[in-house]
Scaffold this active site. Structure first.
Site, mmCIF file in Angstrom:
data_model
loop_
_atom_site.group_PDB
_atom_site.id
_atom_site.type_symbol
_atom_site.label_atom_id
_atom_site.label_comp_id
_atom_site.label_asym_id
_atom_site.label_seq_id
_atom_site.Cartn_x
_atom_site.Cartn_y
_atom_site.Cartn_z
ATOM 1 N N GLU A 99 0.836 -1.207 0.000
ATOM 2 C CA GLU A 99 0.000 0.000 0.000
ATOM 3 C C GLU A 99 0.869 1.255 0.000
ATOM 4 O O GLU A 99 1.470 1.602 1.023
ATOM 5 C CB GLU A 99 -0.938 0.023 1.209
ATOM 6 N N LYS A 228 -8.730 -16.062 14.569
ATOM 7 C CA LYS A 228 -8.813 -15.622 13.171
ATOM 8 C C LYS A 228 -10.238 -15.333 12.710
ATOM 9 O O LYS A 228 -10.575 -15.512 11.540
ATOM 10 C CB LYS A 228 -8.152 -16.663 12.255
ATOM 11 N N ASP A 303 1.624 -14.749 12.185
ATOM 12 C CA ASP A 303 0.511 -15.372 11.471
ATOM 13 C C ASP A 303 -0.388 -14.268 10.920
ATOM 14 O O ASP A 303 -1.119 -13.613 11.662
ATOM 15 C CB ASP A 303 -0.277 -16.271 12.423
ATOM 16 N N HIS A 398 -2.269 11.059 -1.171
ATOM 17 C CA HIS A 398 -2.154 9.913 -2.081
ATOM 18 C C HIS A 398 -1.839 10.391 -3.497
ATOM 19 O O HIS A 398 -1.030 9.786 -4.204
ATOM 20 C CB HIS A 398 -3.428 9.083 -2.064
#
Length: 403
Positions: A99, A228, A303, A398
């Site tokens: 990103e 998760k 993870d 951006h």
């Protein structure tokens, strides 16, 4: 040993399966054979996937059917001063992401924190959980099992801790739903993230529960852990490490470093992170905590799927007489400095950069320190994004960076 082209041909002919290649060649040759097979069958060019800087055998415990690596750009922000319970001093924080503008934004927040003398951070709670589900005959039996468990945590601890030289059982909390009994085990796993450790230990404890009560194990994970998946229990009770970081920025530094005002950031945080999140029914009340957590997880070999729990973050901002007070509290940040992907060469180097690779002295201190530095990085990211939103600079930033 067999060459890669021959191995690929044997797979095409059905003589071998993809997962059997390491039985006939070294790991790098097996990976090359899989790439050749994929290139022949799909037309894909996998030359970059196959251009990695370590022996494939070093990833043996982390991946199956290896073909190469997914190389994510890694940058760094800092130096970030952190006054933690375990972390101390200035830290460079490696972040891996695709990103654009993320690291530039976080680094701006780091700069503001640095001019204020640094962030304070503390691990408030630590415990990796696993929650098996048992079935019983009826609610009377469920009550019997729950009572037995509360009275015999010491026996469960003996069984669980007999499977590991590091993990310690902290508590077992029963939850009942009709003829279902869930037992939420919580472990101190020291410097390991500890999911596998908790699973193996809990299995041993479940054998004791089954032998001493009318409960029958259905699944070693009953989703009350909860791993998760978005879950309020992790946002409330925590999972992994619950860690907070805060900073007090003088008003003039808010204007100079963040190009906005204290009042504007406070209003943006209230209306966006608090009211907006509440209206959305969110579990995380923050601007983009997962952005920094995900980038840190990729860099440090954590993870990646557990970013879900890491997003259970609340950002608070207050206007004080002497400046802008900002904090983040990550209720369920699951990190480790040993085990899992932390031993991979790239990730091991990143942990060396931050200064907390391997086991700590005392045990658990390195993982605590890593959690505190990540929390401070999240705080920097929150400050910068809230500033960009409150000054209406988000889209222009951006655009300026061409992202």
């Amino acid at each position: 040993m067999t060459d890669a082209e021959t191995l690929a041909q044997r797979v095409r002919e059905g003589e071998l399966r993809l997962y059997e290649l390491e039985d006939h060649a070294d790991p790098d040759t097996a990976a090359t054979a899989r790439r050749r097979l994929l290139a022949a069958e799909t037309g894909a060019d996998l030359s970059t996937v196959g251009d990695y800087g370590f022996d494939a055998g070093e990833a043996d415990s982390n991946i199956e059917n290896m073909v190469g690596t997914a190389q994510v750009p890694m940058g760094v922000v800092g130096p970030l001063p952190v006054d933690g319970g375990a972390a101390d001093g200035e830290h460079y924080l490696p972040l891996a992401t695709t990103e654009g503008a993320l690291l530039a934004s976080v680094n701006r927040g780091v700069s503001a924190i640095r001019t204020a003398g640094g962030a304070t951070a503390r691990v408030l709670k630590s415990g990796m959980t696993r929650a098996p589900v048992f079935k019983v005959e009826d609610v009377a039996a469920a009550g019997e099992v729950s009572a037995w468990v509360r009275d015999h945590v010491d026996r469960l601890a003996a069984a669980a801790e007999g499977t590991t030289s590091h993990g310690e059982l902290q508590e077992v909390t029963p939850y009942t739903v009709g003829d279902n009994v869930f037992l939420r085990f919580s472990y101190d796993t020291k410097d390991a993230m500890g999911m596998n450790m908790a699973t193996i230990a809990t299995e041993a404890a479940c054998e004791v529960v089954e032998s001493e009560t009318p409960a029958e194990l259905v699944a070693l994970s009953g989703n009350l852990c909860s791993d998760k998946k978005p879950a309020a229990i992790n946002a409330i009770e925590g999972r992994g490490r619950t860690v907070s970081a805060d900073v007090l920025l003088p008003h003039e530094q808010v204007q100079q470093r963040l190009d906005t005002t204290t009042d504007a950031i406070v209003e943006a945080n209230t209306r966006k992170n608090l009211v907006g999140s509440a209206k959305a029914g969110a579990l995380g009340f923050n601007a983009h905590a997962a952005n920094v957590i995900a980038a840190a997880f990729l860099a440090f070999g954590q993870d990646a799927a557990q970013v879900v729990e890491g997003a259970n973050t609340i950002t608070t901002v207050d206007a004080r007489d002497d400046g802008l007070y900002a904090s983040v509290t990550l209720s369920s940040l699951e990190v480790g400095t040993v085990g899992g992907g932390t031993g991979l060469p790239t990730q091991s180097e990143a942990l060396e950069v931050v200064g907390y690779g391997g086991g700590g002295d005392p045990p658990g201190s390195n993982a605590d320190a890593l959690a505190e530095v990540i929390a401070a990085g999240v705080l920097a990211g929150e400050l910068s994004l809230l500033a960009a939103l409150s000054s209406r600079h988000l889209s222009s930033a951006h655009a300026e960076l061409g992202r």
